[in-house]
Design a protein around this motif. Sequence first.
Motif, mmCIF file in Angstrom:
data_model
loop_
_atom_site.group_PDB
_atom_site.id
_atom_site.type_symbol
_atom_site.label_atom_id
_atom_site.label_comp_id
_atom_site.label_asym_id
_atom_site.label_seq_id
_atom_site.Cartn_x
_atom_site.Cartn_y
_atom_site.Cartn_z
ATOM 1 N N UNK A 37 0.797 -1.232 0.000
ATOM 2 C CA UNK A 37 0.000 0.000 0.000
ATOM 3 C C UNK A 37 0.829 1.283 0.000
ATOM 4 N N UNK A 38 2.003 1.242 0.615
ATOM 5 C CA UNK A 38 2.796 2.466 0.761
ATOM 6 C C UNK A 38 4.095 2.466 -0.033
ATOM 7 N N UNK A 39 4.463 1.329 -0.611
ATOM 8 C CA UNK A 39 5.674 1.249 -1.413
ATOM 9 C C UNK A 39 6.867 0.758 -0.622
ATOM 10 N N UNK A 40 7.942 0.476 -1.333
ATOM 11 C CA UNK A 40 9.144 -0.107 -0.737
ATOM 12 C C UNK A 40 9.953 0.860 0.120
ATOM 13 N N UNK A 41 9.690 2.151 -0.009
ATOM 14 C CA UNK A 41 10.532 3.103 0.718
ATOM 15 C C UNK A 41 9.951 3.528 2.067
ATOM 16 N N UNK A 42 8.832 2.959 2.467
ATOM 17 C CA UNK A 42 8.295 3.260 3.798
ATOM 18 C C UNK A 42 8.306 2.008 4.657
ATOM 19 N N UNK B 88 -2.603 4.515 14.753
ATOM 20 C CA UNK B 88 -1.672 5.376 14.021
ATOM 21 C C UNK B 88 -0.342 4.646 13.821
ATOM 22 N N UNK B 89 -0.004 4.415 12.573
ATOM 23 C CA UNK B 89 1.262 3.791 12.217
ATOM 24 C C UNK B 89 2.343 4.858 12.144
ATOM 25 N N UNK B 90 3.453 4.615 12.796
ATOM 26 C CA UNK B 90 4.620 5.486 12.701
ATOM 27 C C UNK B 90 5.550 4.825 11.688
ATOM 28 N N UNK B 91 5.880 5.552 10.626
ATOM 29 C CA UNK B 91 6.675 4.977 9.542
ATOM 30 C C UNK B 91 7.936 5.798 9.302
ATOM 31 N N UNK B 92 8.961 5.105 8.889
ATOM 32 C CA UNK B 92 10.247 5.702 8.548
ATOM 33 C C UNK B 92 10.346 5.741 7.028
#
Length: 154
Positions: free
Chosen positions: A86-91, A101-105
Amino acid sequence: MGNRNRPHTPDFIRSIQSPWLPEAGAPTDGLRSLREHWAEAAIPADFMQLLRWSNGGRCLFPHFYVDLWSIASIIELNDSYQVRRYLGDSLMGIGTDGGSALIALDLSPTNRGQIVSFDLGNLDISQGKFIARSIAELFRMFDSGLLTSNSLYP
């Protein structure tokens, strides 16, 4: 001298040592497996330092609860929540607020190291919310009370 009291411990880690409920620091092979799982992206040094110090953990800051995942949980939960789909390989999802709430880098070359939040119930790349420029800045914001639970939701 224990891993938690080394003199070269970064300031952002020293500032949260007291309230943080840590896990044992990540072993070298765990850090290697995380790098291999995201081989197409460079993982920021400050996040790797945090994992070396505490492989996951949780804390109730003045206005915010945070639950950061261990390396094994990062790999497992990113797969379970289908974060890459859903968010791609860079997250890379690294934790939650204890709720939805997801905390993503962000590992992309242009935004490398930035922290973004998403609603776990609606992982839509267009709904991400910029939170901080780095994991170090994120912890300074938590510790100072500048970041609240409400400010994390997209």
